[in-house]
Design a protein around this motif. Sequence first.
Motif, short mmCIF file in Angstrom:
data_model
loop_
_atom_site.label_atom_id
_atom_site.label_comp_id
_atom_site.label_asym_id
_atom_site.label_seq_id
_atom_site.Cartn_x
_atom_site.Cartn_y
_atom_site.Cartn_z
N ARG A 148 0.87 -1.17 0.00
CA ARG A 148 -0.23 0.09 -0.13
C ARG A 148 0.94 1.26 -0.16
O ARG A 148 0.45 2.30 -0.74
N ASP A 149 1.97 1.43 0.55
CA ASP A 149 2.92 2.52 0.74
C ASP A 149 3.86 2.44 -0.25
O ASP A 149 4.36 3.59 -0.52
N LYS A 152 0.56 2.82 -6.30
CA LYS A 152 -0.46 4.10 -6.44
C LYS A 152 -1.74 3.91 -5.67
O LYS A 152 -2.33 4.57 -5.32
N SER A 153 -2.23 2.55 -5.98
CA SER A 153 -3.45 2.20 -5.55
C SER A 153 -3.64 0.79 -5.29
O SER A 153 -2.92 0.12 -5.81
N VAL A 154 -4.38 0.26 -4.43
CA VAL A 154 -4.69 -1.03 -4.08
C VAL A 154 -6.17 -1.67 -4.32
O VAL A 154 -6.86 -0.94 -3.81
N HIS A 155 -6.21 -2.84 -4.83
CA HIS A 155 -7.51 -3.09 -5.34
C HIS A 155 -7.67 -4.84 -5.09
O HIS A 155 -6.63 -5.56 -4.94
N ALA A 170 -8.14 -0.48 -11.57
CA ALA A 170 -6.67 -0.58 -11.42
C ALA A 170 -6.09 -0.13 -12.54
O ALA A 170 -5.09 0.74 -12.62
N SER A 173 -6.56 3.78 -13.05
CA SER A 173 -5.59 4.31 -12.12
C SER A 173 -3.95 4.43 -12.51
O SER A 173 -3.22 5.39 -12.35
N VAL A 182 -0.06 -0.26 -9.93
CA VAL A 182 -1.11 -0.58 -8.91
C VAL A 182 -0.92 -1.91 -8.62
O VAL A 182 -0.34 -2.90 -9.18
N TRP A 183 -1.78 -2.32 -7.61
CA TRP A 183 -1.83 -3.47 -7.06
C TRP A 183 -3.40 -4.28 -7.01
O TRP A 183 -4.31 -3.57 -6.76
N ASP A 324 1.63 14.95 -9.62
CA ASP A 324 1.92 14.37 -8.42
C ASP A 324 1.60 15.20 -7.34
O ASP A 324 2.75 15.93 -6.98
#
Length: 561
Positions: A148-149, A152-155, A170, A173, A182-183, A324
Amino acid sequence: MTHDHDLVLRPTDAQRAAALAAPPGRTGGDLVVETLRGLGATTVFGLPGQHALGLFDAVGRSDLRLVTLRVENNAGFAADAYGRLTGEAVPLLLSTGPGALTALPALAEAAAASSPVLAVSSQVPTAGLGGGRRGHLHELRDQAASFRDVVKSVHSARTPSQIPSALAAAWESALTAPHGPVWVEIPEDVLRAETFIPQVTGMDATPHELAPRPELTALAAHWLEHAERPAILAGGGVIRSDAAGKLKQLAERLDAPVATTFGGKGAFPWKHPLSLQSWLEDRHTTDFLEDADVLLVVGSGLGELSSNYHTFRPRGRVVQIEADPGKLESNHTALGIHADARLALQALLETVAERRDPAAAGRVRTVLSAVAARLAAQNLDLEQGLLASIRSALPARSPSFWDMTILAYWAWSAFDPRHPNTMHSAQGAGGLGYAFPAALGACLAEPGTPVLAVSGDGGAMYSLAELATARQHDLDVTWLIVDDGGYGILREYMADAFDGRTAGTELTRPDFAALAESFGVPAVTTTPDALRADLEKALATSGPSVVVLPATLRMFAPTHL
């Protein structure tokens, strides 16, 4: 009354027919494949693992091109490079736990470089979610938290019906500015179980456009056209948004000198009369940028390397265009414009009046002459000669990838990339082992174009297994390994900082040429005088090759102190 959105939501006859005619035996893995194909993916990278076998089985039965590397982190670097060169979101398929975690450094580099990698990971079966309850192999208490850190984004998708929407979100994103990794994670049982969900059709994951606010670009244009000494610092955002042409138009309209950051190499023509090139670790360049009464920073957060190790102190107004928001005005007060570089530069071009300054090119020549004179006094002919040999041997349109090694540190400042988006390094996150696997991804993105990777012997040890990948796929990559018997740049840093003492920097290493030959990859050990000819031959020969250069190099003296 019929509304427009009713028409959008209503399935077409073809979609209705496809939904009713879904073949039997399809799984959650097939839903992943159908979604990726619908979004436009053609190539996927990764490594199979126990929990991901249902996904890889589905990929193997599809027309997606599957490129398996030998280490997950290297697969991530390859996907990163593919994304940088194509501008596409690139699926990276990973297994659970150790397999996923091994890709973290590559995802960190993709995040730092704004590369659109779509990491799709398996998870332990749904019943085991929650951490430690079932003792599944590869289980983590909270796998997504590990990423997560970084991304950019978690799904996540916990049922088959959630897979298409999670992947579409994702994908959107990853490709919305600023681009980034992304994840997505999907449990093993969801990937393997047979599903009645219809075939995926009508995927739409159009990225959002990040346009500038017009009142901000109007003020920036006013400042720039009335400036006495405007200057531009162009970062990687210019490359990612394909805005080099617009940058050149704006610089010429304003007669504004342009320096590029290390991540922005190629954003402005190296030999243009207004080009300050990339000498950001040289005080002459820093002083010039500080003296600008209006400095336009495009696609850079003015971080450590771009600000000459935070010694840069602008005395005039700063306009910062950055996609950003976390980097916007984070290091210097500025007129912050939160926007995609291409859209913001276009807005400035539509607004700013022409400004003429016949003396601008002369000021640029003065700075570059001062840089050259400083280097000439340091007896660095070997290092400059090596870069000249590489530049001469490498075709102008060929991409090059550079590891964290002394020659790459030189290249950040001194190498002419010739064209945008052709020179890439790991300077975003700074991890070792980037160059060779990234070059493999580039070979797949631009087939038929020779690609160069440059590593030191320390960084090369991270990537040796991928010689097998290069041979298996017969990729047109040439790997230059500069062998100085250790971590050369760390050796130099330690010696400078600790009265000549070093620790942990000396390495036992293999005979790289013989090792490459054992993989069926032709190799040659070269000398500085023969480097150009040996590289030209290797780059002109199809398939992979290795060129080993035993040499101990020095960095130019720092000028940020």
